[in-house]
Design an enzyme around this catalytic site. Structure first.
Site, PDB file in Angstrom:
ATOM      1  N   GLY A  88       0.846  -1.186   0.000  1.00 27.00           N
ATOM      2  CA  GLY A  88       0.000   0.000   0.000  1.00 27.00           C
ATOM      3  C   GLY A  88       0.881   1.235   0.000  1.00 27.00           C
ATOM      4  O   GLY A  88       2.045   1.174   0.410  1.00 27.00           O
ATOM      5  N   GLN A 130       3.121   9.980   1.242  1.00 28.34           N
ATOM      6  CA  GLN A 130       4.414   9.290   1.193  1.00 28.34           C
ATOM      7  C   GLN A 130       5.218   9.638  -0.049  1.00 28.34           C
ATOM      8  O   GLN A 130       6.422   9.366  -0.108  1.00 28.34           O
ATOM      9  CB  GLN A 130       4.217   7.773   1.272  1.00 28.34           C
ATOM     10  CG  GLN A 130       3.744   7.304   2.641  1.00 28.34           C
ATOM     11  CD  GLN A 130       3.565   5.802   2.670  1.00 28.34           C
ATOM     12  OE1 GLN A 130       2.554   5.287   2.195  1.00 28.34           O
ATOM     13  NE2 GLN A 130       4.536   5.076   3.196  1.00 28.34           N
ATOM     14  N   CYS A 167       6.261  -0.297   6.979  1.00 27.39           N
ATOM     15  CA  CYS A 167       5.859   0.929   6.295  1.00 27.39           C
ATOM     16  C   CYS A 167       6.994   1.332   5.365  1.00 27.39           C
ATOM     17  O   CYS A 167       8.160   1.324   5.775  1.00 27.39           O
ATOM     18  CB  CYS A 167       5.601   2.041   7.320  1.00 27.39           C
ATOM     19  SG  CYS A 167       5.169   3.634   6.576  1.00 27.39           S
ATOM     20  N   LEU A 168       6.675   1.688   4.138  1.00 26.10           N
ATOM     21  CA  LEU A 168       7.715   2.070   3.172  1.00 26.10           C
ATOM     22  C   LEU A 168       8.454   3.329   3.610  1.00 26.10           C
ATOM     23  O   LEU A 168       9.550   3.593   3.123  1.00 26.10           O
ATOM     24  CB  LEU A 168       7.103   2.260   1.782  1.00 26.10           C
ATOM     25  CG  LEU A 168       6.578   0.971   1.135  1.00 26.10           C
ATOM     26  CD1 LEU A 168       5.823   1.301  -0.146  1.00 26.10           C
ATOM     27  CD2 LEU A 168       7.707  -0.009   0.848  1.00 26.10           C
ATOM     28  N   HIS A 219      -3.859   1.355   7.826  1.00 25.98           N
ATOM     29  CA  HIS A 219      -2.529   1.969   7.771  1.00 25.98           C
ATOM     30  C   HIS A 219      -2.526   3.152   6.797  1.00 25.98           C
ATOM     31  O   HIS A 219      -2.003   4.228   7.110  1.00 25.98           O
ATOM     32  CB  HIS A 219      -1.519   0.887   7.345  1.00 25.98           C
ATOM     33  CG  HIS A 219      -0.106   1.341   7.265  1.00 25.98           C
ATOM     34  ND1 HIS A 219       0.866   0.937   8.170  1.00 25.98           N
ATOM     35  CD2 HIS A 219       0.526   2.169   6.379  1.00 25.98           C
ATOM     36  CE1 HIS A 219       2.032   1.505   7.837  1.00 25.98           C
ATOM     37  NE2 HIS A 219       1.849   2.245   6.751  1.00 25.98           N
ATOM     38  N   GLU A 220      -3.114   2.938   5.615  1.00 25.33           N
ATOM     39  CA  GLU A 220      -3.074   3.993   4.584  1.00 25.33           C
ATOM     40  C   GLU A 220      -3.978   5.173   4.960  1.00 25.33           C
ATOM     41  O   GLU A 220      -3.621   6.335   4.725  1.00 25.33           O
ATOM     42  CB  GLU A 220      -3.468   3.437   3.215  1.00 25.33           C
ATOM     43  CG  GLU A 220      -2.623   2.272   2.715  1.00 25.33           C
ATOM     44  CD  GLU A 220      -1.131   2.475   2.835  1.00 25.33           C
ATOM     45  OE1 GLU A 220      -0.655   3.623   2.836  1.00 25.33           O
ATOM     46  OE2 GLU A 220      -0.427   1.451   2.964  1.00 25.33           O
ATOM     47  N   HIS A 230      -2.214   7.324   7.304  1.00 24.82           N
ATOM     48  CA  HIS A 230      -1.255   8.221   6.635  1.00 24.82           C
ATOM     49  C   HIS A 230      -1.934   9.522   6.210  1.00 24.82           C
ATOM     50  O   HIS A 230      -1.330  10.594   6.260  1.00 24.82           O
ATOM     51  CB  HIS A 230      -0.674   7.556   5.379  1.00 24.82           C
ATOM     52  CG  HIS A 230       0.577   6.750   5.614  1.00 24.82           C
ATOM     53  ND1 HIS A 230       1.714   7.289   6.170  1.00 24.82           N
ATOM     54  CD2 HIS A 230       0.872   5.455   5.348  1.00 24.82           C
ATOM     55  CE1 HIS A 230       2.656   6.356   6.240  1.00 24.82           C
ATOM     56  NE2 HIS A 230       2.177   5.227   5.744  1.00 24.82           N
TER      57      HIS A 230
END
Ligand SMILES: [Zn+2]
Length: 182
Positions: free
Chosen positions: A46, A51, A89-90, A131-132, A135
């Site tokens: 995701g 991000q 997480c990226l 999670h997204e 963000h």
């Protein structure tokens, strides 16, 4: 392909709540494509617009062979929690920790054409939606950990090779996130 650099923890954009999308134009379609390309390249499960430095309420997902995007999401969460599931997480390359999340989520929003969308997910898919969407509110997975876990995570973050790099950095997450980073 339009792969963007992924912003790392410490970049203020990750702590800035994103604005709702109001223009469903060519620019938005390009953003969805950039997010998708960047997520698939990472690879990640995701990716949210902040991000890649864009303050709009848009995310993409790729979980269990389901690839898609959601705009202006609104979540309905189950009461039962998965306390143990590992999450990465990226924006925190190479790190993953048990992070409590609702087991099931219904995500309502619109697609890039402004058409209503309802998505349902369990387990990793539900985790991804939570999670997204976090963000988009400037919330990061470390905020969802229990205090003891967060302390361990913060220590690892401070020691990470990418820690303290304020400028956008070329993506660098070949580590053991198992393609599950979000
Ligand atoms: Zn993330």
């Amino acid at each position: 392909m339009a792969i963007q650099s992924i912003r790392l923890f410490g970049d203020p954009v990750l702590r800035t709540p994103a604005a709702p999308v109001v223009d469903f134009d060519k620019e938005l379609r390009k953003l969805v494509k950039d997010l998708t390309d960047t997520m698939m390249d990472a690879p990640g499960a995701g990716l949210a617009a902040p991000q890649i430095g864009v303050g709009l309420r848009v995310f993409t997902y790729y979980v269990d062979d389901r690839l898609g995007h959601l705009i202006n999401p609104d979540l309905d969460l189950s009461a039962d929690l998965d306390e143990e599931g590992e999450e990465g997480c990226l924006s925190f390359p190479g790190l993953s920790y048990p992070t409590p999340r609702a087991v099931r989520a219904v995500a309502k929003g619109v697609d890039m054409h402004g058409e209503p969308v309802t998505l349902e997910g369990t387990d990793l898919m539900a985790r991804c939606f939570q999670h997204e969407t976090d963000h988009l509110d400037g919330i990061l997975f470390i905020d969802r950990m229990d205090p003891k876990q967060r302390k361990l995570a913060m220590k690892a973050i401070r020691e990470a090779e990418w820690s303290g790099l304020s400028a956008p950095v070329i993506r660098m997450s070949p580590h053991a996130t198992g393609g599950r980073a979000l």
